[in-house]
Design an enzyme around this catalytic site. Structure first.
Site, PDB file in Angstrom:
ATOM      1  N   PRO A  10       0.802  -1.227   0.000  1.00 43.02           N
ATOM      2  CA  PRO A  10       0.000   0.000   0.000  1.00 43.02           C
ATOM      3  C   PRO A  10       0.837   1.281   0.000  1.00 43.02           C
ATOM      4  O   PRO A  10       1.895   1.351   0.634  1.00 43.02           O
ATOM      5  CB  PRO A  10      -0.812  -0.098   1.296  1.00 43.02           C
ATOM      6  N   ASN A  11       0.305   2.253  -0.713  1.00 49.46           N
ATOM      7  CA  ASN A  11       0.875   3.608  -0.830  1.00 49.46           C
ATOM      8  C   ASN A  11       2.136   3.681  -1.687  1.00 49.46           C
ATOM      9  O   ASN A  11       2.645   4.777  -1.929  1.00 49.46           O
ATOM     10  CB  ASN A  11       1.151   4.225   0.562  1.00 49.46           C
ATOM     11  N   ARG A  18       5.511  10.812  -2.517  1.00 51.11           N
ATOM     12  CA  ARG A  18       5.290  10.425  -1.113  1.00 51.11           C
ATOM     13  C   ARG A  18       6.594  10.522  -0.299  1.00 51.11           C
ATOM     14  O   ARG A  18       7.551   9.792  -0.592  1.00 51.11           O
ATOM     15  CB  ARG A  18       4.783   8.975  -1.078  1.00 51.11           C
ATOM     16  N   TYR A  23      11.584   7.898   0.826  1.00 47.11           N
ATOM     17  CA  TYR A  23      11.351   6.926  -0.249  1.00 47.11           C
ATOM     18  C   TYR A  23      11.953   7.326  -1.595  1.00 47.11           C
ATOM     19  O   TYR A  23      11.851   6.575  -2.556  1.00 47.11           O
ATOM     20  CB  TYR A  23       9.840   6.681  -0.388  1.00 47.11           C
ATOM     21  N   ASN A  75       7.708  -5.768  -1.196  1.00 42.78           N
ATOM     22  CA  ASN A  75       7.759  -4.654  -0.251  1.00 42.78           C
ATOM     23  C   ASN A  75       6.344  -4.558   0.314  1.00 42.78           C
ATOM     24  O   ASN A  75       5.462  -3.970  -0.325  1.00 42.78           O
ATOM     25  CB  ASN A  75       8.163  -3.349  -0.937  1.00 42.78           C
ATOM     26  N   ALA A  78       3.233  -0.857   4.753  1.00 40.80           N
ATOM     27  CA  ALA A  78       2.713  -0.847   6.135  1.00 40.80           C
ATOM     28  C   ALA A  78       2.244  -2.229   6.591  1.00 40.80           C
ATOM     29  O   ALA A  78       2.253  -2.524   7.798  1.00 40.80           O
ATOM     30  CB  ALA A  78       1.574   0.154   6.239  1.00 40.80           C
ATOM     31  N   HIS A  81       4.151  -4.555   9.104  1.00 43.50           N
ATOM     32  CA  HIS A  81       4.081  -4.423  10.557  1.00 43.50           C
ATOM     33  C   HIS A  81       2.743  -4.890  11.136  1.00 43.50           C
ATOM     34  O   HIS A  81       2.533  -4.805  12.340  1.00 43.50           O
ATOM     35  CB  HIS A  81       4.330  -2.955  10.940  1.00 43.50           C
ATOM     36  N   ASP A  88       0.731 -15.706   6.623  1.00 46.28           N
ATOM     37  CA  ASP A  88       0.132 -17.039   6.441  1.00 46.28           C
ATOM     38  C   ASP A  88       0.117 -17.475   4.979  1.00 46.28           C
ATOM     39  O   ASP A  88       0.249 -18.667   4.677  1.00 46.28           O
ATOM     40  CB  ASP A  88      -1.295 -17.063   7.019  1.00 46.28           C
ATOM     41  N   GLU A  99      12.026  -9.880   1.605  1.00 47.77           N
ATOM     42  CA  GLU A  99      11.303  -8.681   2.061  1.00 47.77           C
ATOM     43  C   GLU A  99      12.191  -7.472   1.788  1.00 47.77           C
ATOM     44  O   GLU A  99      13.357  -7.465   2.169  1.00 47.77           O
ATOM     45  CB  GLU A  99      11.045  -8.829   3.567  1.00 47.77           C
ATOM     46  N   HIS A 101      12.585  -3.063   1.646  1.00 46.79           N
ATOM     47  CA  HIS A 101      12.087  -1.733   2.022  1.00 46.79           C
ATOM     48  C   HIS A 101      12.995  -0.691   1.419  1.00 46.79           C
ATOM     49  O   HIS A 101      14.224  -0.853   1.417  1.00 46.79           O
ATOM     50  CB  HIS A 101      12.079  -1.563   3.540  1.00 46.79           C
ATOM     51  N   LEU A 102      12.402   0.380   0.921  1.00 51.46           N
ATOM     52  CA  LEU A 102      13.194   1.502   0.412  1.00 51.46           C
ATOM     53  C   LEU A 102      13.953   2.170   1.554  1.00 51.46           C
ATOM     54  O   LEU A 102      15.148   2.450   1.457  1.00 51.46           O
ATOM     55  CB  LEU A 102      12.257   2.522  -0.253  1.00 51.46           C
ATOM     56  N   SER A 103      13.252   2.446   2.639  1.00 45.52           N
ATOM     57  CA  SER A 103      13.889   3.117   3.779  1.00 45.52           C
ATOM     58  C   SER A 103      14.494   2.074   4.707  1.00 45.52           C
ATOM     59  O   SER A 103      14.168   0.884   4.625  1.00 45.52           O
ATOM     60  CB  SER A 103      12.841   3.954   4.527  1.00 45.52           C
ATOM     61  N   ARG A 108      13.947   4.149  12.035  1.00 42.52           N
ATOM     62  CA  ARG A 108      12.743   4.982  12.057  1.00 42.52           C
ATOM     63  C   ARG A 108      11.948   4.739  13.342  1.00 42.52           C
ATOM     64  O   ARG A 108      12.523   4.378  14.351  1.00 42.52           O
ATOM     65  CB  ARG A 108      11.930   4.713  10.779  1.00 42.52           C
ATOM     66  N   ARG A 112       8.020   0.305  13.327  1.00 39.45           N
ATOM     67  CA  ARG A 112       8.478  -0.244  12.033  1.00 39.45           C
ATOM     68  C   ARG A 112       9.547  -1.323  12.212  1.00 39.45           C
ATOM     69  O   ARG A 112       9.957  -1.976  11.273  1.00 39.45           O
ATOM     70  CB  ARG A 112       9.038   0.869  11.144  1.00 39.45           C
TER      71      ARG A 112
HETATM   72  C1  DQA Z   1       8.360   0.800   3.613  1.00 38.29           C
HETATM   73  C2  DQA Z   1       8.538   0.995   5.115  1.00 38.29           C
HETATM   74  C3  DQA Z   1       7.227   0.790   5.841  1.00 38.29           C
HETATM   75  O1  DQA Z   1       7.396   0.968   7.234  1.00 38.29           O
HETATM   76  C4  DQA Z   1       6.196   1.804   5.350  1.00 38.29           C
HETATM   77  O2  DQA Z   1       4.947   1.576   5.953  1.00 38.29           O
HETATM   78  C5  DQA Z   1       6.080   1.831   3.866  1.00 38.29           C
HETATM   79  C6  DQA Z   1       7.278   1.692   3.044  1.00 38.29           C
HETATM   80  C7  DQA Z   1       9.670   1.098   2.823  1.00 38.29           C
HETATM   81  O3  DQA Z   1       9.729   0.724   1.659  1.00 38.29           O
HETATM   82  O4  DQA Z   1      10.585   1.713   3.363  1.00 38.29           O
HETATM   83  O5  DQA Z   1       4.998   2.076   3.328  1.00 38.29           O
HETATM   84  O6  DQA Z   1       8.040  -0.559   3.368  1.00 38.29           O
END
Ligand code: DQA
Length: 149
Positions: A10-11, A18, A23, A75, A78, A81, A88, A99, A101-103, A108, A112
């Protein structure tokens, strides 16, 4: 031929505008394009999927298993978490995954730092901006070669 599914949570459709301090400035389309180039150079098949809906991500993982996808890069954003359902789905299908993550989620907020996926992932790549995806893609290719898929 190795078949890799990339899933963006998401997002991540808002990348580019964003919170660029976390990111980066690249859009999701750019990241997908760069992944497609890497796939072509390595003669690997690539599918990409983005959803803001948890159940759609669960279905994508289930379908990946049914479609003989060898490897998933996710990725979960959110849902990292919060999502027992995504955990599952990976446990049920047993598809190996990384897995990403950009950040750097460990630099943080405290919430997270917990992931529902890290302990069942092949590995976690976090903090390299869009290169987190590229590094994950390379690792996936190496893994698939070594397990001869
Ligand atoms: C994220 C890190 C997550 O905590 C956050 O909710 C995201 C992006 C990242 O790519 O750094 O939406 O997965």
């Amino acid at each position: 031929m190795t078949n890799i599914q990339v899933i963006h949570g998401p997002n991540l459709n808002l990348l580019g505008t964003r919170e660029p301090e976390f990111y980066g400035a690249d859009t999701l389309a750019t990241i997908n394009q760069e992944l497609a180039q890497m796939a072509e150079q390595n003669a690997v098949q690539l599918q990409t999927f983005q959803s803001n809906v948890e159940g759609e991500i669960v279905s994508c993982i289930q379908q990946a298993a049914a479609k003989d996808i060898d490897f998933v890069i996710i990725n979960p954003a959110a849902y990292t978490h919060t999502s027992v359902a995504i955990r599952d789905a990976f446990l049920a299908t047993r598809i190996p995954f990384i897995e990403t993550h950009l950040s750097n989620v460990y630099a943080r907020e405290e919430f997270r730092m917990h992931s529902y996926l890290s302990d069942i992932a092949l590995g976690v790549i976090s903090g390299f901006g869009k290169n987190s995806y590229m590094l994950a893609f390379e690792a996936a290719i190496i893994h698939c070669k070594q397990t001869s898929k």
